[in-house]
Design a protein around this motif. Sequence first.
Motif, PDB file in Angstrom:
ATOM      1  N   THR A 307      16.087 -14.313  12.379  1.00  0.00           N
ATOM      2  CA  THR A 307      14.652 -14.616  12.371  1.00  0.00           C
ATOM      3  C   THR A 307      14.501 -16.094  12.028  1.00  0.00           C
ATOM      4  OG1 THR A 307      14.275 -12.412  11.459  1.00  0.00           O
ATOM      5  CG2 THR A 307      12.438 -13.936  11.316  1.00  0.00           C
ATOM      6  N   SER A 308      13.507 -16.763  12.615  1.00  0.00           N
ATOM      7  CA  SER A 308      13.339 -18.188  12.291  1.00  0.00           C
ATOM      8  C   SER A 308      13.033 -18.332  10.798  1.00  0.00           C
ATOM      9  CB  SER A 308      12.214 -18.796  13.128  1.00  0.00           C
ATOM     10  OG  SER A 308      10.977 -18.403  12.602  1.00  0.00           O
ATOM     11  N   ILE A 309      13.482 -19.439  10.230  1.00  0.00           N
ATOM     12  CA  ILE A 309      13.298 -19.626   8.773  1.00  0.00           C
ATOM     13  C   ILE A 309      11.812 -19.532   8.424  1.00  0.00           C
ATOM     14  CG2 ILE A 309      13.517 -21.271   6.855  1.00  0.00           C
ATOM     15  CD1 ILE A 309      16.084 -22.307   8.086  1.00  0.00           C
ATOM     16  N   GLY A 310      10.974 -20.197   9.225  1.00  0.00           N
ATOM     17  CA  GLY A 310       9.530 -20.194   8.958  1.00  0.00           C
ATOM     18  C   GLY A 310       8.974 -18.786   8.929  1.00  0.00           C
ATOM     19  N   GLU A 311       9.365 -17.983   9.903  1.00  0.00           N
ATOM     20  CA  GLU A 311       8.847 -16.618   9.989  1.00  0.00           C
ATOM     21  C   GLU A 311       9.367 -15.769   8.822  1.00  0.00           C
ATOM     22  OE1 GLU A 311       9.648 -14.822  13.783  1.00  0.00           O
ATOM     23  OE2 GLU A 311       8.699 -12.945  13.153  1.00  0.00           O
ATOM     24  N   ALA A 312      10.651 -15.896   8.533  1.00  0.00           N
ATOM     25  CA  ALA A 312      11.230 -15.090   7.449  1.00  0.00           C
ATOM     26  C   ALA A 312      10.550 -15.408   6.114  1.00  0.00           C
ATOM     27  CB  ALA A 312      12.732 -15.325   7.359  1.00  0.00           C
ATOM     28  N   LEU A 313      10.181 -16.686   5.923  1.00  0.00           N
ATOM     29  CA  LEU A 313       9.551 -17.054   4.652  1.00  0.00           C
ATOM     30  C   LEU A 313       8.085 -16.635   4.599  1.00  0.00           C
ATOM     31  CD1 LEU A 313      11.131 -20.549   3.902  1.00  0.00           C
ATOM     32  CD2 LEU A 313      11.782 -18.328   3.015  1.00  0.00           C
ATOM     33  N   SER A 314       7.463 -16.520   5.777  1.00  0.00           N
ATOM     34  CA  SER A 314       6.042 -16.131   5.746  1.00  0.00           C
ATOM     35  C   SER A 314       5.876 -14.607   5.819  1.00  0.00           C
ATOM     36  CB  SER A 314       5.270 -16.807   6.878  1.00  0.00           C
ATOM     37  OG  SER A 314       5.796 -16.373   8.109  1.00  0.00           O
ATOM     38  N   LEU A 315       6.915 -13.915   6.258  1.00  0.00           N
ATOM     39  CA  LEU A 315       6.845 -12.444   6.306  1.00  0.00           C
ATOM     40  C   LEU A 315       7.046 -11.904   4.896  1.00  0.00           C
ATOM     41  CD1 LEU A 315       9.166 -11.385   9.281  1.00  0.00           C
ATOM     42  CD2 LEU A 315       6.731 -10.899   9.081  1.00  0.00           C
ATOM     43  N   GLU A 316       5.961 -11.511   4.257  1.00  0.00           N
ATOM     44  CA  GLU A 316       6.097 -10.967   2.906  1.00  0.00           C
ATOM     45  C   GLU A 316       6.710  -9.563   2.980  1.00  0.00           C
ATOM     46  OE1 GLU A 316       4.511 -11.760  -0.572  1.00  0.00           O
ATOM     47  OE2 GLU A 316       5.474 -13.517   0.289  1.00  0.00           O
ATOM     48  N   PRO A 317       7.861  -9.335   2.362  1.00  0.00           N
ATOM     49  CA  PRO A 317       8.383  -7.965   2.374  1.00  0.00           C
ATOM     50  C   PRO A 317       7.405  -7.049   1.624  1.00  0.00           C
ATOM     51  CG  PRO A 317       9.933  -9.524   1.386  1.00  0.00           C
ATOM     52  CD  PRO A 317       8.656 -10.243   1.568  1.00  0.00           C
ATOM     53  N   GLU A 318       7.161  -5.900   2.206  1.00  0.00           N
ATOM     54  CA  GLU A 318       6.146  -4.990   1.654  1.00  0.00           C
ATOM     55  C   GLU A 318       6.769  -3.980   0.702  1.00  0.00           C
ATOM     56  OE1 GLU A 318       2.822  -4.730   1.958  1.00  0.00           O
ATOM     57  OE2 GLU A 318       2.782  -6.597   3.117  1.00  0.00           O
ATOM     58  N   ILE A 319       6.096  -3.772  -0.413  1.00  0.00           N
ATOM     59  CA  ILE A 319       6.486  -2.690  -1.320  1.00  0.00           C
ATOM     60  C   ILE A 319       6.210  -1.351  -0.624  1.00  0.00           C
ATOM     61  CG2 ILE A 319       5.571  -1.469  -3.373  1.00  0.00           C
ATOM     62  CD1 ILE A 319       7.611  -3.562  -4.134  1.00  0.00           C
ATOM     63  N   ASN A 320       7.141  -0.445  -0.731  1.00  0.00           N
ATOM     64  CA  ASN A 320       6.978   0.856  -0.084  1.00  0.00           C
ATOM     65  C   ASN A 320       6.240   1.804  -1.049  1.00  0.00           C
ATOM     66  OD1 ASN A 320       7.303   3.382   1.027  1.00  0.00           O
ATOM     67  ND2 ASN A 320       9.327   2.910   1.870  1.00  0.00           N
ATOM     68  N   ASP A 321       4.952   2.031  -0.753  1.00  0.00           N
ATOM     69  CA  ASP A 321       4.135   2.858  -1.654  1.00  0.00           C
ATOM     70  C   ASP A 321       4.599   4.311  -1.701  1.00  0.00           C
ATOM     71  OD1 ASP A 321       2.052   1.257  -2.968  1.00  0.00           O
ATOM     72  OD2 ASP A 321       1.567   0.700  -0.914  1.00  0.00           O
ATOM     73  N   GLU A 322       5.279   4.720  -0.640  1.00  0.00           N
ATOM     74  CA  GLU A 322       5.806   6.084  -0.619  1.00  0.00           C
ATOM     75  C   GLU A 322       6.828   6.264  -1.759  1.00  0.00           C
ATOM     76  OE1 GLU A 322       8.171   8.238   2.743  1.00  0.00           O
ATOM     77  OE2 GLU A 322       6.528   7.058   3.598  1.00  0.00           O
ATOM     78  N   ILE A 323       7.656   5.219  -1.969  1.00  0.00           N
ATOM     79  CA  ILE A 323       8.675   5.293  -3.030  1.00  0.00           C
ATOM     80  C   ILE A 323       8.000   5.324  -4.405  1.00  0.00           C
ATOM     81  CG2 ILE A 323      10.616   4.065  -4.118  1.00  0.00           C
ATOM     82  CD1 ILE A 323      11.472   3.132  -1.393  1.00  0.00           C
ATOM     83  N   LEU A 324       6.953   4.501  -4.549  1.00  0.00           N
ATOM     84  CA  LEU A 324       6.229   4.455  -5.825  1.00  0.00           C
ATOM     85  C   LEU A 324       5.593   5.820  -6.116  1.00  0.00           C
ATOM     86  CD1 LEU A 324       5.606   2.407  -8.049  1.00  0.00           C
ATOM     87  CD2 LEU A 324       3.511   1.813  -6.837  1.00  0.00           C
ATOM     88  N   LYS A 325       4.978   6.373  -5.100  1.00  0.00           N
ATOM     89  CA  LYS A 325       4.321   7.682  -5.250  1.00  0.00           C
ATOM     90  C   LYS A 325       5.360   8.766  -5.571  1.00  0.00           C
ATOM     91  CE  LYS A 325       1.342  10.767  -2.700  1.00  0.00           C
ATOM     92  NZ  LYS A 325       1.100  11.179  -1.339  1.00  0.00           N
ATOM     93  N   LEU A 326       6.469   8.693  -4.866  1.00  0.00           N
ATOM     94  CA  LEU A 326       7.527   9.688  -5.078  1.00  0.00           C
ATOM     95  C   LEU A 326       8.058   9.622  -6.512  1.00  0.00           C
ATOM     96  CD1 LEU A 326       9.386  11.851  -3.812  1.00  0.00           C
ATOM     97  CD2 LEU A 326      10.957   9.999  -3.206  1.00  0.00           C
ATOM     98  N   SER A 327       8.273   8.403  -6.991  1.00  0.00           N
ATOM     99  CA  SER A 327       8.810   8.266  -8.354  1.00  0.00           C
ATOM    100  C   SER A 327       7.831   8.865  -9.361  1.00  0.00           C
ATOM    101  CB  SER A 327       9.103   6.805  -8.679  1.00  0.00           C
ATOM    102  OG  SER A 327       7.914   6.152  -9.000  1.00  0.00           O
ATOM    103  N   HIS A 328       6.533   8.730  -9.069  1.00  0.00           N
ATOM    104  CA  HIS A 328       5.508   9.304  -9.954  1.00  0.00           C
ATOM    105  C   HIS A 328       5.576  10.840  -9.934  1.00  0.00           C
ATOM    106  CE1 HIS A 328       1.685   9.839 -11.946  1.00  0.00           C
ATOM    107  NE2 HIS A 328       1.299  10.614 -10.942  1.00  0.00           N
ATOM    108  N   ILE A 329       5.637  11.386  -8.726  1.00  0.00           N
ATOM    109  CA  ILE A 329       5.667  12.858  -8.586  1.00  0.00           C
ATOM    110  C   ILE A 329       6.912  13.439  -9.258  1.00  0.00           C
ATOM    111  CG2 ILE A 329       5.931  14.751  -6.910  1.00  0.00           C
ATOM    112  CD1 ILE A 329       4.263  12.992  -4.947  1.00  0.00           C
ATOM    113  N   LEU A 330       8.054  12.778  -9.029  1.00  0.00           N
ATOM    114  CA  LEU A 330       9.315  13.336  -9.531  1.00  0.00           C
ATOM    115  C   LEU A 330       9.467  13.214 -11.034  1.00  0.00           C
ATOM    116  CD1 LEU A 330      11.872  12.257  -6.760  1.00  0.00           C
ATOM    117  CD2 LEU A 330      10.446  14.288  -6.896  1.00  0.00           C
ATOM    118  N   SER A 331       8.634  12.358 -11.650  1.00  0.00           N
ATOM    119  CA  SER A 331       8.793  12.185 -13.112  1.00  0.00           C
ATOM    120  C   SER A 331       7.684  12.881 -13.888  1.00  0.00           C
ATOM    121  CB  SER A 331       8.813  10.693 -13.444  1.00  0.00           C
ATOM    122  OG  SER A 331       7.604  10.106 -13.035  1.00  0.00           O
ATOM    123  N   LEU A 332       6.855  13.665 -13.193  1.00  0.00           N
ATOM    124  CA  LEU A 332       5.761  14.361 -13.900  1.00  0.00           C
ATOM    125  C   LEU A 332       6.323  15.464 -14.797  1.00  0.00           C
ATOM    126  CD1 LEU A 332       2.994  14.714 -11.140  1.00  0.00           C
ATOM    127  CD2 LEU A 332       2.816  13.454 -13.297  1.00  0.00           C
TER     128      LEU A 332
END
Length: 332
Positions: A307-332
Amino acid sequence: MLKIGVLTSGGDAPGMNAALRAIVRNGIFREGEILAVQHGFQGLINNQFTPMQRGSVADIIQRGGTVLQTARCEEFRTPEGRARAAKNLRENNISSLIIIGGDGSFRGGELLQKEQGIKVIGIPATIDNDIGGTDFCIGFDTAVNTVIDAVNKIRDTATSHERIFVVEIMGRERGFLALYAGLAAGAESILIPERPTSLEDICNKLDHGFQRGKKHSIIMVAEGVGGDFYPNRALHKTPAYALGEAISDKMGLETRVIVLGHLQRGGAPSARDRILASRMGAFAVDLLCEDKSGLITGMVREEMKATSIGEALSLEPEINDEILKLSHILSL
Ligand code: ADP
């Protein structure tokens, strides 16, 4: 003949050595010449080049840190500094540079290419996992495993003493490490900068857990987290200490705070990081052999991708909300 310089820059990450090994070995296989630069961009400015042979990278695939040393270099932030670096590269007949590092290093590399016409390829190596254009950066998997190992030990003592442990994880702006390690370690709560949580929510969850008989709780906090429990940064050095105190005050329960700090950066690279680093290192050389530059190597769904350096730096990696939600469910 292709003559390539290689350096590590910015924060170190486990697997940087495995990437260097792959660059040297594939570079020689492709009949090129590889010169290693010590101390990151500072080494370019100081003209510190070492010709590498296949044997120069023997016995490093398993080592953490970087055998090339890394440094932060203020001079390279100036056009004059970059001009000096480029002059040294040209005088050594080096037309291409592979930078193993993080976003700051790639910004510097992009400028070196634009201003001085040096061909640059970046290899993302950071435990923050905050570079776009790749599913994972080198070092992240090892850091996740390191945190899990530490939390396993904390869990033993937490269970024995029935305590709440607040564990602070690296990640000033991004919560990938806290999120992945939190899910894998079975943390009760995960606090990341991208998704603010209130003290009330944290305490409600703790209360719920204790009511159903939980003996202990582990709360993972990324170091860049803010929130209502951390209103005054002058009072508490870090959010973990602020949260520990706020929970004690609100619930009357004893808390212990552990800041894992730099141990998260160390250690032998995991299998995943060794494989990723080996593939990315070799791929970087292949790209230069095809006369490509201004790119960052990535792995997307197990395939190598540039990927071009410019694009890679502007593409913010996204937090996966599914993982966050799952961690919440599994620790209830
Ligand atoms: P990382 O690469 O891990 O993000 P840093 O942000 O500290 O680490 O950057 C490493 C080095 O890259 C800096 O010391 C500096 O020499 C260079 N650098 C960082 N940002 C820039 C920039 N905007 N322009 C030029 N050089 C930069």
